[in-house]
Enzyme design. Structure first.
Site, PDB file in Angstrom:
ATOM      1  N   HIS A 119      11.245  10.138  -6.647  1.00 19.84           N
ATOM      2  CA  HIS A 119      10.264  11.208  -6.516  1.00 19.84           C
ATOM      3  C   HIS A 119      10.349  12.205  -7.664  1.00 19.84           C
ATOM      4  O   HIS A 119       9.372  12.926  -7.913  1.00 19.84           O
ATOM      5  CB  HIS A 119      10.421  11.907  -5.169  1.00 19.84           C
ATOM      6  CG  HIS A 119       9.862  11.112  -4.028  1.00 19.84           C
ATOM      7  ND1 HIS A 119       9.255  11.687  -2.940  1.00 19.84           N
ATOM      8  CD2 HIS A 119       9.799   9.768  -3.822  1.00 19.84           C
ATOM      9  CE1 HIS A 119       8.855  10.741  -2.107  1.00 19.84           C
ATOM     10  NE2 HIS A 119       9.189   9.571  -2.621  1.00 19.84           N
ATOM     11  N   HIS A 168      11.923  -0.314  -1.605  1.00 15.78           N
ATOM     12  CA  HIS A 168      11.905  -0.377  -0.146  1.00 15.78           C
ATOM     13  C   HIS A 168      12.881  -1.405   0.415  1.00 15.78           C
ATOM     14  O   HIS A 168      12.963  -1.576   1.632  1.00 15.78           O
ATOM     15  CB  HIS A 168      10.484  -0.663   0.348  1.00 15.78           C
ATOM     16  CG  HIS A 168       9.544   0.470   0.109  1.00 15.78           C
ATOM     17  ND1 HIS A 168       8.200   0.406   0.405  1.00 15.78           N
ATOM     18  CD2 HIS A 168       9.751   1.714  -0.409  1.00 15.78           C
ATOM     19  CE1 HIS A 168       7.632   1.561   0.071  1.00 15.78           C
ATOM     20  NE2 HIS A 168       8.549   2.361  -0.425  1.00 15.78           N
TER      21      HIS A 168
END
Length: 713
Positions: A80, A243
């Site tokens: 992020h 993920h």
């Protein structure tokens, strides 16, 4: 207790020049003399990584680690931070470690990443100035992956810390978090943004508009990642690889969450999102509002994400947090995942709408299936895409520090050949300038060509600039703003001078076309100053080389094509802000402060360096002379400005005769209308201001010409 309004609050439409102050005033407490590269190189790199790994497996009671391992949380933090990068203007990314500041620190998509940074604080405090937050936030992500069995591609340090928010980055027009006012009627993002909504890194994980529509989601995923300079393969690799680790948190509704860090009570000491559900942490954590792990073993690098996504059917449902997520139809998979906290509990793998989008979209699915058949290719693709993600805004390899910098130089790093010849000396440079001035080229042509090459530089991601002479290559050579016929004439002439000079040298001395372009621009500036009665010499440092077409990522480099360049009075309908705002934006990307911007623009107008020979803003009867006529005219009360039927065009009328004397644009008028810029115009427009203008113009010009000379730092 209330605070007073700022000037910008009172007059929100006033041109904000404040972002240029970041390029002028030092805010780094270590001072200008501190050499971060030298300090970084003194680190025991293995010791730093060992300290980070110790943090990862030392679960803290105030924020317990999922699976007794903070690795997934740290990876999300790194992702992020890096994922704010957008290729459109090069802003965002890892530089400065700006995730520590508003607004990024308090975006909904960054919920609970304040805990990740707080966990790493002891490492930062141990190494102090040797290890910037910006480097630590990235390195920690690499160490986290390695601790869970993944082999990363490499790491390059060299990011210096910011000590205030990035005021130049336009994060969006929305007034509230998670609003969307950035798409046109066709669903395409307007402006420089890469994220889909205010406060998100990419797109809504539940699907567009919060609806679980995978195919529609794929469209927005592709658009967002494309604006991060990621192709389909890199997008799938990043999503699938990232993920593979960890879980999402939505134990209950986000109505249980308190204020974000920037709005939290002072006693929270910078931590936000206080959670009133259950114990407020551990199994009761609320972050995205979606709940569950992607795989059955969330702290191991494996193929489970790809296999689960492709081999099972998934159906949408609302999880305990009230958000749309996907569960496997096959009940044999239910309860098959490792629990994050309570060993007596079980968990079921889940997918986001954006995950299912990778399976439903035919092009994404093709990549997924190839990865499933070739696990090694998947690992390599993820490693390279992750490396690109966390280094995209750092510029050329020469800026990267540390023992883990890869030997390979990637195309997206805009490689430039190393100098393998003897550089010209001062005497040869002077002779080349004489040869250039003797050629059939005008002062304006020389200045405009050098500016066209050098002004592509973006300090945001250290891309562009004159080094590499990419102005002779696609796509740069075909940009409208460069006036193609004129550019071809100038380049042909300079290449002839280069060829003749190099052929005459017997000692291995060579001049690159990149160096010659700068010399030509400098010669033009010196001649313009002489035409105004000033004898100046523009500083010059040889050492640039010429890149090849094969060393140029055409699609990615196209992002540097300007929609506006106020210095050339160039403005197109594609510009996402008004002319004067785009000027400030351009100046910031060139690392210019307000005085440098003022001197450069006024000088370029007097020289007549406008796009397509336009006379707009050229307030002089003697162009190609570096004088202060522009400022004298802008400040004069003998004239009044009159708007016209043409947008962004104004006439300057003599108050006494009523005659129209000149024409200009909003970019020209702003130097008389904006109080700060008018105060600077006073300096250069005064009776004794012309000599200072020449001096300051030369310094600012040299800065632009050398912005990309990282070898001189």
């Amino acid at each position: 207790m209330t605070s007073g309004k700022t000037t910008q609050d009172w007059w929100p439409d006033q041109l904000d020049v404040e972002i240029l102050d970041q390029n002028a005033r030092p805010v780094d407490p270590y001072g200008d003399d501190f050499d971060y590269a030298e300090a970084f190189e003194s680190l025991d790199f293995d010791e730093v990584k060992a300290d980070i790994e110790d943090v990862l497996t030392d679960s803290q009671g105030w924020w317990p680690a999922d699976y007794n391992h903070y690795g997934p949380l740290i990876i999300r933090m790194t992702w992020h931070q890096a994922g704010t990068y957008r290729v459109t203007d090069g802003r965002g990314g890892t530089s400065g470690g700006t995730q520590r500041f508003a607004p990024v620190s308090s975006w909904p998509d960054n919920a609970n990443l304040d805990k990740a940074r707080r966990l790493l604080e002891p490492v930062k405090m141990k190494y102090g100035r040797k290890l910037s937050w910006a480097d630590l936030l990235v390195l920690a992500g690499n160490v986290a992956m390695e601790s869970m069995g993944f082999e990363t591609f490499g790491f390059g340090g060299g990011r210096e810390d910011a000590y205030e928010p990035n005021k130049a980055a336009d994060w969006g027009p929305e007034e509230e978090m998670l609003e969307d006012k950035r798409h046109d009627d066709d669903g395409n993002i307007d402006g420089p943004f890469a994220a889909d909504h205010m406060g998100l890194i990419y797109v809504n994980p539940e699907g567009p508009g919060g609806k679980p529509d995978p195919l529609e989601s794929a469209k927005y995923v592709r658009q967002s990642f494309d604006r991060m300079a990621m192709n389909d393969e890199e997008t799938v690799a990043l999503c699938a690889g990232g993920h593979t680790f960890g879980k999402v948190h939505g134990a209950d509704s986000d109505e249980n969450l308190g204020a974000e860090p920037e709005a939290a009570p002072i006693e929270n000491q910078g931590l936000g999102w206080e959670n009133e559900y259950g114990e407020g942490k551990g199994a009761d954590t609320i972050t995205s509002g979606i709940e569950g792990p992607w795989t059955q073993s969330p702290t191991s690098w494996d193929m489970e994400y790809v296999d689960l996504l492709l081999d099972y059917e998934w159906e949408p449902h609302k999880g305990p947090g009230g958000a749309w997520q996907w569960q496997p139809k096959d009940e044999d998979v239910h309860g098959s995942a490792e629990p994050a906290h309570d060993a007596t509990e079980s968990a079921t793998p889940m997918m986001l709408t954006t995950d299912v989008a990778l399976k439903r979209d035919p092009d994404y699915r093709e990549v997924l299936e190839r990865f499933q058949e070739n696990p090694m290719e998947f690992g390599i693709s993820f490693a390279r895409a992750w490396y690109k993600l966390i280094h995209r805004d750092m510029g050329p390899t020469s800026r990267l520090l540390g023992p883990e910098v890869p030997d390979e130089e990637m195309l997206w790093q805009d490689p430039i050949p190393e100098v393998d010849f003897e550089l010209i000396d001062d005497e040869q440079a002077a002779q080349l300038k004489e040869d250039i001035l003797a050629a059939d080229l005008s002062v304006t042509e020389l200045v405009k060509t050098a500016w066209a090459a050098a002004s592509t530089y973006r300090d945001s991601d250290k891309r562009g600039g004159v080094n590499g002479a990419r102005i002779r290559l696609e796509p740069h050579k075909s940009w409208e703003v460069n006036e193609l016929e004129q550019l071809e004439t100038v380049l042909d002439t300079l290449e002839g001078i280069q060829e003749e000079f190099n052929a005459a040298q017997s000692d291995g001395t060579r001049v690159s076309l990149a160096d010659l372009i700068v010399l030509a621009g400098n010669a033009g500036v010196e001649q313009a100053a002489a035409n105004a009665g000033y004898d100046v010499e523009v500083p010059f440092e040889p050492g640039r080389t010429d890149a090849s077409q094969d060393q140029t990522d055409v699609e990615s480099f196209q992002a540097l094509n300007p929609d506006a360049d106020g210095f050339r009075n160039y403005y197109t309908d594609d510009a996402y802000k008004g002319p004067e705002e785009m000027l400030v934006d351009k100046a910031d990307l060139l690392n210019l402060d307000a005085p440098e911007t003022t001197a450069l623009l006024g000088g370029l107008r007097s020289i007549g360096a406008n796009y397509d020979g336009s006379e707009l803003g050229v307030f002089t009867d003697e162009p190609e002379a570096l004088d202060n006529d522009f400022f004298e005219t802008v400040l004069s009360m003998d004239y009044e400005w009159v708007s016209t039927d043409e947008e962004n065009r104004y006439k300057l009328r003599d108050r006494g005769t009523g005659d129209i004397e000149w024409e200009g644009t909003r970019v020209d008028l702003i130097f008389g209308a904006n109080s700060r810029l008018r105060s600077l115009s006073h300096v250069y427009g005064a009776n004794d201001g012309e000599e200072k203008l020449v001096t300051d113009f030369v310094q600012a010009w040299s800065k632009v010409m050398q912005n990309d000379r990282f070898d001189l730092e």
